[in-house]
Write a protein that holds these residues in place. Structure first.
Motif, PDB file in Angstrom:
ATOM      1  N   VAL A   1      25.199 105.650  42.960  1.00 14.76           N
ATOM      2  CA  VAL A   1      23.987 105.259  42.232  1.00 14.76           C
ATOM      3  C   VAL A   1      24.210 103.931  41.493  1.00 14.76           C
ATOM      4  O   VAL A   1      25.099 103.843  40.642  1.00 14.76           O
ATOM      5  CB  VAL A   1      23.571 106.337  41.214  1.00 14.76           C
ATOM      6  N   PRO A   2      23.421 102.891  41.801  1.00 11.51           N
ATOM      7  CA  PRO A   2      23.531 101.637  41.067  1.00 11.51           C
ATOM      8  C   PRO A   2      23.277 101.842  39.569  1.00 11.51           C
ATOM      9  O   PRO A   2      22.496 102.713  39.178  1.00 11.51           O
ATOM     10  CB  PRO A   2      22.440 100.760  41.691  1.00 11.51           C
ATOM     11  N   HIS A   3      23.937 101.051  38.749  1.00  7.88           N
ATOM     12  CA  HIS A   3      23.770 101.052  37.282  1.00  7.88           C
ATOM     13  C   HIS A   3      24.346 102.296  36.603  1.00  7.88           C
ATOM     14  O   HIS A   3      24.110 102.503  35.423  1.00  7.88           O
ATOM     15  CB  HIS A   3      22.295 100.891  36.874  1.00  7.88           C
ATOM     16  N   LEU A   4      25.081 103.129  37.352  1.00  5.73           N
ATOM     17  CA  LEU A   4      25.642 104.323  36.729  1.00  5.73           C
ATOM     18  C   LEU A   4      27.106 104.080  36.373  1.00  5.73           C
ATOM     19  O   LEU A   4      27.450 103.890  35.220  1.00  5.73           O
ATOM     20  CB  LEU A   4      25.473 105.532  37.650  1.00  5.73           C
ATOM     21  N   GLY A   5      27.980 104.041  37.351  1.00  9.82           N
ATOM     22  CA  GLY A   5      29.379 103.735  37.085  1.00  9.82           C
ATOM     23  C   GLY A   5      30.185 104.944  36.659  1.00  9.82           C
ATOM     24  O   GLY A   5      29.655 105.919  36.125  1.00  9.82           O
ATOM     25  N   PRO A   6      31.522 104.894  36.895  1.00 10.41           N
ATOM     26  CA  PRO A   6      32.379 106.065  36.666  1.00 10.41           C
ATOM     27  C   PRO A   6      32.424 106.541  35.215  1.00 10.41           C
ATOM     28  O   PRO A   6      32.472 107.750  34.962  1.00 10.41           O
ATOM     29  CB  PRO A   6      33.762 105.587  37.134  1.00 10.41           C
ATOM     30  N   LYS A   7      32.394 105.641  34.240  1.00  7.35           N
ATOM     31  CA  LYS A   7      32.456 106.063  32.830  1.00  7.35           C
ATOM     32  C   LYS A   7      31.218 106.867  32.451  1.00  7.35           C
ATOM     33  O   LYS A   7      31.307 107.906  31.790  1.00  7.35           O
ATOM     34  CB  LYS A   7      32.603 104.848  31.912  1.00  7.35           C
ATOM     35  N   ARG A   8      30.060 106.405  32.878  1.00  6.33           N
ATOM     36  CA  ARG A   8      28.819 107.118  32.574  1.00  6.33           C
ATOM     37  C   ARG A   8      28.740 108.443  33.326  1.00  6.33           C
ATOM     38  O   ARG A   8      28.203 109.428  32.808  1.00  6.33           O
ATOM     39  CB  ARG A   8      27.618 106.236  32.900  1.00  6.33           C
ATOM     40  N   ILE A   9      29.273 108.453  34.554  1.00  6.93           N
ATOM     41  CA  ILE A   9      29.282 109.708  35.312  1.00  6.93           C
ATOM     42  C   ILE A   9      30.079 110.766  34.550  1.00  6.93           C
ATOM     43  O   ILE A   9      29.662 111.918  34.440  1.00  6.93           O
ATOM     44  CB  ILE A   9      29.883 109.492  36.720  1.00  6.93           C
ATOM     45  N   ARG A  10      31.216 110.360  34.006  1.00  8.18           N
ATOM     46  CA  ARG A  10      32.042 111.316  33.257  1.00  8.18           C
ATOM     47  C   ARG A  10      31.284 111.855  32.035  1.00  8.18           C
ATOM     48  O   ARG A  10      31.315 113.043  31.742  1.00  8.18           O
ATOM     49  CB  ARG A  10      33.335 110.636  32.818  1.00  8.18           C
ATOM     50  N   VAL A  11      30.559 110.954  31.351  1.00 10.99           N
ATOM     51  CA  VAL A  11      29.810 111.373  30.158  1.00 10.99           C
ATOM     52  C   VAL A  11      28.728 112.381  30.524  1.00 10.99           C
ATOM     53  O   VAL A  11      28.615 113.441  29.893  1.00 10.99           O
ATOM     54  CB  VAL A  11      29.191 110.152  29.446  1.00 10.99           C
ATOM     55  N   ILE A  12      27.910 112.069  31.547  1.00  9.51           N
ATOM     56  CA  ILE A  12      26.806 112.979  31.878  1.00  9.51           C
ATOM     57  C   ILE A  12      27.321 114.291  32.467  1.00  9.51           C
ATOM     58  O   ILE A  12      26.679 115.326  32.333  1.00  9.51           O
ATOM     59  CB  ILE A  12      25.766 112.318  32.824  1.00  9.51           C
TER      60      ILE A  12
ATOM     61  N   MET B   1      18.726 110.054  27.378  1.00  7.46           N
ATOM     62  CA  MET B   1      18.529 109.283  26.142  1.00  7.46           C
ATOM     63  C   MET B   1      19.155 109.951  24.923  1.00  7.46           C
ATOM     64  O   MET B   1      19.286 109.347  23.869  1.00  7.46           O
ATOM     65  CB  MET B   1      17.032 109.046  25.921  1.00  7.46           C
ATOM     66  N   THR B   2      19.560 111.216  25.075  1.00  4.39           N
ATOM     67  CA  THR B   2      20.211 111.910  23.949  1.00  4.39           C
ATOM     68  C   THR B   2      21.700 111.577  23.863  1.00  4.39           C
ATOM     69  O   THR B   2      22.367 111.927  22.889  1.00  4.39           O
ATOM     70  CB  THR B   2      20.072 113.435  24.112  1.00  4.39           C
ATOM     71  N   LEU B   3      22.228 110.886  24.881  1.00  3.33           N
ATOM     72  CA  LEU B   3      23.660 110.596  24.940  1.00  3.33           C
ATOM     73  C   LEU B   3      23.975 109.251  24.291  1.00  3.33           C
ATOM     74  O   LEU B   3      23.183 108.302  24.390  1.00  3.33           O
ATOM     75  CB  LEU B   3      24.136 110.573  26.399  1.00  3.33           C
ATOM     76  N   PHE B   4      25.126 109.160  23.677  1.00  3.61           N
ATOM     77  CA  PHE B   4      25.562 107.905  23.058  1.00  3.61           C
ATOM     78  C   PHE B   4      25.762 106.846  24.151  1.00  3.61           C
ATOM     79  O   PHE B   4      26.419 107.086  25.162  1.00  3.61           O
ATOM     80  CB  PHE B   4      26.885 108.116  22.309  1.00  3.61           C
ATOM     81  N   GLY B   5      25.195 105.669  23.945  1.00  2.00           N
ATOM     82  CA  GLY B   5      25.329 104.580  24.909  1.00  2.00           C
ATOM     83  C   GLY B   5      24.270 104.572  25.986  1.00  2.00           C
ATOM     84  O   GLY B   5      24.242 103.690  26.852  1.00  2.00           O
ATOM     85  N   PHE B   6      23.372 105.575  25.977  1.00  2.00           N
ATOM     86  CA  PHE B   6      22.285 105.637  26.957  1.00  2.00           C
ATOM     87  C   PHE B   6      20.958 105.457  26.217  1.00  2.00           C
ATOM     88  O   PHE B   6      20.585 106.308  25.408  1.00  2.00           O
ATOM     89  CB  PHE B   6      22.258 106.990  27.672  1.00  2.00           C
ATOM     90  N   GLY B   7      20.254 104.386  26.499  1.00  2.00           N
ATOM     91  CA  GLY B   7      18.934 104.194  25.905  1.00  2.00           C
ATOM     92  C   GLY B   7      17.855 104.287  26.963  1.00  2.00           C
ATOM     93  O   GLY B   7      18.118 104.618  28.128  1.00  2.00           O
ATOM     94  N   LYS B   8      16.640 103.976  26.558  1.00  2.00           N
ATOM     95  CA  LYS B   8      15.508 104.048  27.491  1.00  2.00           C
ATOM     96  C   LYS B   8      15.690 103.100  28.674  1.00  2.00           C
ATOM     97  O   LYS B   8      15.439 103.471  29.832  1.00  2.00           O
ATOM     98  CB  LYS B   8      14.213 103.721  26.739  1.00  2.00           C
ATOM     99  N   LYS B   9      16.147 101.874  28.372  1.00  2.00           N
ATOM    100  CA  LYS B   9      16.318 100.891  29.453  1.00  2.00           C
ATOM    101  C   LYS B   9      17.403 101.330  30.428  1.00  2.00           C
ATOM    102  O   LYS B   9      17.267 101.160  31.647  1.00  2.00           O
ATOM    103  CB  LYS B   9      16.654  99.516  28.868  1.00  2.00           C
ATOM    104  N   THR B  10      18.496 101.877  29.899  1.00  2.00           N
ATOM    105  CA  THR B  10      19.583 102.356  30.766  1.00  2.00           C
ATOM    106  C   THR B  10      19.075 103.460  31.671  1.00  2.00           C
ATOM    107  O   THR B  10      19.351 103.481  32.881  1.00  2.00           O
ATOM    108  CB  THR B  10      20.753 102.875  29.913  1.00  2.00           C
ATOM    109  N   GLN B  11      18.315 104.373  31.108  1.00  2.00           N
ATOM    110  CA  GLN B  11      17.769 105.484  31.886  1.00  2.00           C
ATOM    111  C   GLN B  11      16.844 104.966  32.990  1.00  2.00           C
ATOM    112  O   GLN B  11      16.890 105.441  34.122  1.00  2.00           O
ATOM    113  CB  GLN B  11      17.014 106.444  30.955  1.00  2.00           C
ATOM    114  N   GLU B  12      16.021 103.975  32.654  1.00  2.00           N
ATOM    115  CA  GLU B  12      15.113 103.396  33.649  1.00  2.00           C
ATOM    116  C   GLU B  12      15.891 102.719  34.784  1.00  2.00           C
ATOM    117  O   GLU B  12      15.516 102.817  35.958  1.00  2.00           O
ATOM    118  CB  GLU B  12      14.176 102.390  32.969  1.00  2.00           C
TER     119      GLU B  12
END
Length: 574
Positions: A95-106, A128-139
């Protein structure tokens, strides 16, 4: 023992280690080893004789893992990682814009393990409830999922081609009297493909199906009819086998290679001559004509033979009619490589090892171009690092008689279009590659102006990976390529054809335009290890697809010609 599965296992180990947050050098080591293993055809022999650790890109630690697999049928590290993460989590790596660090968090915070769960979580705004994830990141992540859906069931050429070649060799070994050729988009050297097409001549379909179903790489039979069969492989890509009687082989090879539009236009050329071109023959009224080679088929109506790479309905038939096809560049024309990262930044090999590998490839020179200081994520070079590197290169060049190392840099293009070293530093390089590595979301006008400003810098030699795309992962940023090429022509800038099979940027569809404007292309591997230098082959394939000849490519020139070229560019900059 199914040793053919080892490259796939090493790729999965690398992906899971990356999600886990392991050292990037360890991750890259497994990625490189997977590539090396996919190219070895006598692996069992090397294991038995204990010669595996001497192979470039393997070494002692990884050779033990391979021996473990050979002896036990598994690798303990692989089993540990599979216990730690569910297999479906690897879907998320695409998935573009996701990346291994974010995958581990989610995964850890929300328990998300696959694409369906991720998409549903986004619909409920749970990211959006996660630290480092905002509305733009989710979009952005949602847009990445949509991009992935659009390109589902597509595979990179670098993933599909080795499997196709392996299958071809297996079939040739089992049926030595048969003709076996890879067709379709792989033969045309498309950067992404949907399946593997193989044509087998002179054998029964039943025998071929029976044999293939016994192979470990084949998962099962999906479909069969009178003359063809479609198989699912363990890697997920489908294989279509077509059976041809010897007289029709060349005709079917031509049709199965495509492209669809090329064949459609070729049929029109035959029709203009009162002939009909069919998948099995040429007909002239009631007369049936079969020819032995594709070249004979093209020549039959006065056309030059059209190489498979050019068969994309981009004027090749019109050119062939006038005997005007280009003499396409070949791998052996390349005399040196630029855009090579060493262990000074995010490469894994020292300059000396890179030189040694280049010599084995038959190269005369290499251009070392590590990341500039703004690229903190890639250990970009501070000025003191540069000076230390220059001293090493000067010493090498004093000792070397038949090989030359050029001093270069891959300099980040900053958001305002400036580079991240001052002129007094830039003037010391033999060449400067200017590349965009950030702020991909600028509008087309802003991004175009940003790059144009960088190209107007008197010290810039090349534009690196011009659109920033990552195939099947990230679209290129919005940019007016015609405007960029106009500036490149005015300023004498070389455009990079990035040979990384994950980029192949610039796109071959722009290369004819680049060539017609008299702009030089440099086929660069963007290598971060010595084994990635061989990615040159993919760049040459795309250069051929873009109609490039030897004269259109910068690094077909000799070392002395390049020194003169760079010296003239620097003098014009002063």
């Amino acid at each position: 023992m199914n040793l053919t599965a080892l490259p796939l296992i090493f790729e999965e180990i690398a992906a899971l280690l990356e999600i886990k947050g392991e050292n990037p050098y360890k991750v890259r080591a497994y990625q490189n080893a997977a590539k090396v293993l996919s190219q070895i055809d006598n692996l069992e022999e090397l294991i038995i004789e204990g010669r595996l650790k001497k192979i470039e890109g393997i070494g002692e630690g990884l050779s033990r893992k391979i021996e473990e697999y050979y002896e036990r049928g598994t690798i303990s590290l692989y089993e540990e990682l599979k216990r730690e993460f569910p297999p479906s989590i690897l879907e998320l790596m695409k998935v573009p814009h996701l990346g291994p660090k974010r995958i581990r968090v989610i995964y850890e915070k929300l328990g998300i393990t696959n694409l369906g769960e991720l998409e549903y979580a986004i619909k409920e705004n749970r990211l959006m409830t996660l630290f480092g994830f905002g509305k733009k990141t989710q979009e952005k992540i949602l847009a990445g999922i949509e991009f992935l859906k659009k390109h589902q069931n597509e595979f990179l050429l670098v993933d599909a081609e080795p499997r196709a070649l392996m299958l071809k060799e297996i079939l040739k070994e089992r049926f030595p009297l048969c003709r076996v050729e890879i067709c379709g988009s792989i033969r045309r050297r498309k950067e992404t493909v949907r399946d593997i097409d193989v044509l087998v001549g002179g054998e029964s379909k039943e025998k071929v199906i029976e044999y293939l179903l016994r192979l470990p790489l084949i998962q099962g039979l999906i479909f069969e009819d009178e003359n063809s069969a479609v198989f699912k492989t363990v890697s997920g890509i489908n294989v279509e086998i077509r059976i041809a009687a010897p007289p029709e082989y060349a005709h079917l090879l031509l049709h199965l290679t495509g492209s669809e539009n090329h064949i459609k236009k070729l049929k029109a050329h035959f029709k203009n001559e009162g002939l009909s071109l069919n998948p099995s023959s040429i007909t002239n009224g009631e007369k049936l004509i079969t020819l032995n080679t594709e070249e004979e088929i093209y020549n039959f109506i006065g056309l030059q033979f059209i190489p498979p790479e050019l068969r994309e309905d981009m004027g090749e038939l019109e050119a062939a009619k006038k005997n005007g096809l280009p003499e396409l560049v070949k791998e052996e024309d390349i005399k040196g490589l630029f855009h090579v990262h060493s262990d000074f930044s995010d490469g894994i090999d020292p300059i000396e090892k890179i030189i040694e590998f280049c010599k084995k490839m038959g190269m005369e020179y290499v251009g070392i171009s590590d990341h500039s200081r703004s690229a903190y994520y890639a250990r970009g070079l501070k000025v003191e690092d540069l000076k230390r590197q220059w001293e090493i290169i000067d010493e090498i060049n004093r000792k070397e008689e038949s090989f030359y190392v050029f001093k270069g840099i891959e300099s980040d293009i900053l958001p305002d279009g400036s580079l991240d070293y001052p002129p007094e530093i830039l003037r010391n390089f033999d060449f400067v590659i200017a590349s965009v590595h950030s702020h991909f979301n600028l509008g087309i006008k802003e991004q175009t102006e940003r790059i144009k400003k960088a190209l107007e810098n008197p010290y810039v030699t090349m534009l690196g990976h011009p659109t920033g795309r990552l195939l099947l992962s990230r679209k290129g940023y919005a940019v007016d390529m015609e405007e960029i090429l106009r500036t490149a022509k005015e300023r004498g800038i070389v455009i990079e054809l990035n040979s990384s099979p994950y980029r192949l940027d610039m796109d071959w569809r722009y290369l004819k335009m680049t060539k017609s404007n008299g702009i030089l292309i440099s086929i660069n591997p963007d290598a971060h290890s010595k084994t990635e230098l061989t990615d040159l082959a993919y760049g040459v394939a795309i250069a051929r697809k873009g109609w490039l000849e030897k004269k259109d490519v910068l690094n077909t020139r000799s070392s002395s010609e390049l020194r003169e070229f760079f010296l003239k560019k620097r003098k014009n900059s002063l």
